[in-house]
Design an enzyme around this catalytic site. Structure first.
Site, PDB file in Angstrom:
ATOM      1  N   HIS A   1       0.851  -1.194   0.000  1.00  0.00           N
ATOM      2  CA  HIS A   1       0.000   0.000   0.000  1.00  0.00           C
ATOM      3  C   HIS A   1       0.885   1.241   0.000  1.00  0.00           C
ATOM      4  CE1 HIS A   1      -3.344  -2.389   2.089  1.00  0.00           C
ATOM      5  NE2 HIS A   1      -2.267  -3.070   2.439  1.00  0.00           N
ATOM      6  N   TYR A   2       0.331   2.397  -0.363  1.00  0.00           N
ATOM      7  CA  TYR A   2       0.935   3.644   0.080  1.00  0.00           C
ATOM      8  C   TYR A   2       0.036   4.225   1.169  1.00  0.00           C
ATOM      9  CZ  TYR A   2      -1.964   6.528  -3.250  1.00  0.00           C
ATOM     10  OH  TYR A   2      -2.964   7.156  -3.962  1.00  0.00           O
ATOM     11  N   THR A   3       0.636   5.060   2.024  1.00  0.00           N
ATOM     12  CA  THR A   3      -0.110   5.579   3.173  1.00  0.00           C
ATOM     13  C   THR A   3      -1.138   6.626   2.775  1.00  0.00           C
ATOM     14  OG1 THR A   3       1.696   7.153   3.570  1.00  0.00           O
ATOM     15  CG2 THR A   3       1.725   5.084   4.836  1.00  0.00           C
TER      16      THR A   3
ATOM     17  N   GLU B   1       2.668  -1.007   4.547  1.00  0.00           N
ATOM     18  CA  GLU B   1       2.345   0.383   4.214  1.00  0.00           C
ATOM     19  C   GLU B   1       3.644   1.110   3.890  1.00  0.00           C
ATOM     20  OE1 GLU B   1      -0.350   2.186   3.895  1.00  0.00           O
ATOM     21  OE2 GLU B   1      -1.974   0.991   4.770  1.00  0.00           O
TER      22      GLU B   1
ATOM     23  N   HIS C   1      -2.685  -3.028  -3.317  1.00  0.00           N
ATOM     24  CA  HIS C   1      -4.007  -2.778  -2.757  1.00  0.00           C
ATOM     25  C   HIS C   1      -5.036  -2.608  -3.871  1.00  0.00           C
ATOM     26  CE1 HIS C   1      -6.328  -0.460   0.642  1.00  0.00           C
ATOM     27  NE2 HIS C   1      -6.808  -1.658   0.427  1.00  0.00           N
TER      28      HIS C   1
ATOM     29  N   ASP D   1      -3.829   2.526  -4.775  1.00  0.00           N
ATOM     30  CA  ASP D   1      -2.446   2.424  -4.315  1.00  0.00           C
ATOM     31  C   ASP D   1      -1.917   0.996  -4.484  1.00  0.00           C
ATOM     32  OD1 ASP D   1      -4.409   1.909  -2.129  1.00  0.00           O
ATOM     33  OD2 ASP D   1      -2.640   1.473  -0.931  1.00  0.00           O
TER      34      ASP D   1
END
Length: 221
Positions: free
Chosen positions: A26-28, A91, A133, A143
């Site tokens: 994921h990215y945050t 993340e 994700h 993401d």
């Protein structure tokens, strides 16, 4: 590189309901890594991940891998609807599309690769087990986005590499074979596929290039 996670326990986890089969990146999507770390450890937020990788390469562990972290949410991959139980969540600190979507720093990706390689080895998982994700939640999540270096992870054996063979069939059926759920509709699923395999143009259209890529990825089985 040596992996020495910084312990930053989150209260947001519960018991797994099945074996670990996937790694989800994921990215945050928040302005700073500190803000993301605080949210992932906030009991009221009810979200978490097993790991968080900062822009400078620092690695934080929030939830033990034996536990079910709350990172994937609603989605499906290869018929698995409870990805939180079936995966380890990573993340990656990046503000995402909402805040300019900068490139992922090299030091950060170095840590991601080392972490993924370690996870795959310890859990005896193939590179194909690493998904984004957006793969499990097309139309809902985008993401880790088009700038995530999937090609570099593939070269390092930490994600699926594009095969030379092709599978035969209609695109929708082949996308389902790859692992996507078609529930959101074909266009968002194609967009999710393009973010992973043709990030230079994400338009949801099955042009000749996209179709050829779908056929090649589907040959992974």
């Amino acid at each position: 590189m040596s992996l020495k996670p910084i312990s930053a326990p989150s209260p947001n986890y519960n018991k797994r309901r099945g074996p670990i089969r996937y790694v989800v990146v994921h990215y945050t999507g928040m302005k700073t890594g500190q803000a993301a770390l605080e949210r992932l450890r906030d009991k009221e937020a009810s979200v978490s991940s097993h790991y968080l990788v900062e822009e400078d390469g620092r690695l934080f562990q929030l939830v033990d891998e034996h536990h079910r972290a709350w990172h994937a949410g609603r989605g499906s991959w290869r018929g698995e609807g409870d990805l939180n139980s079936a995966s380890i969540g990573i993340e990656i600190v990046n503000p995402g599309h909402e805040f300019g979507f900068p490139d992922y720093p090299e030091a950060q990706i170095d840590t991601v690769i080392a972490l993924v390689r370690d996870i795959l080895a310890r859990h005896n998982l193939p590179p194909e087990a690493v998904i984004g994700h957006s793969d499990l939640a097309p139309g809902r999540k985008i993401d880790p986005g088009e700038k995530f270096p999937w090609d570099r992870l593939a070269r390092e054996g930490c994600a699926a590499a594009l095969p030379g063979e092709k599978a035969e069939g209609e695109p929708a059926a082949l996308l389902k074979l790859i692992g996507y759920t078609l529930e959101p509709g074909l266009k968002p699923v194609v967009e999710a596929f393009q973010r992973r395999w043709r990030p230079a143009r994400v338009d949801g259209q099955i042009d000749a290039e996209t179709r050829a890529l779908i056929e090649r990825v589907a040959s992974l089985g």
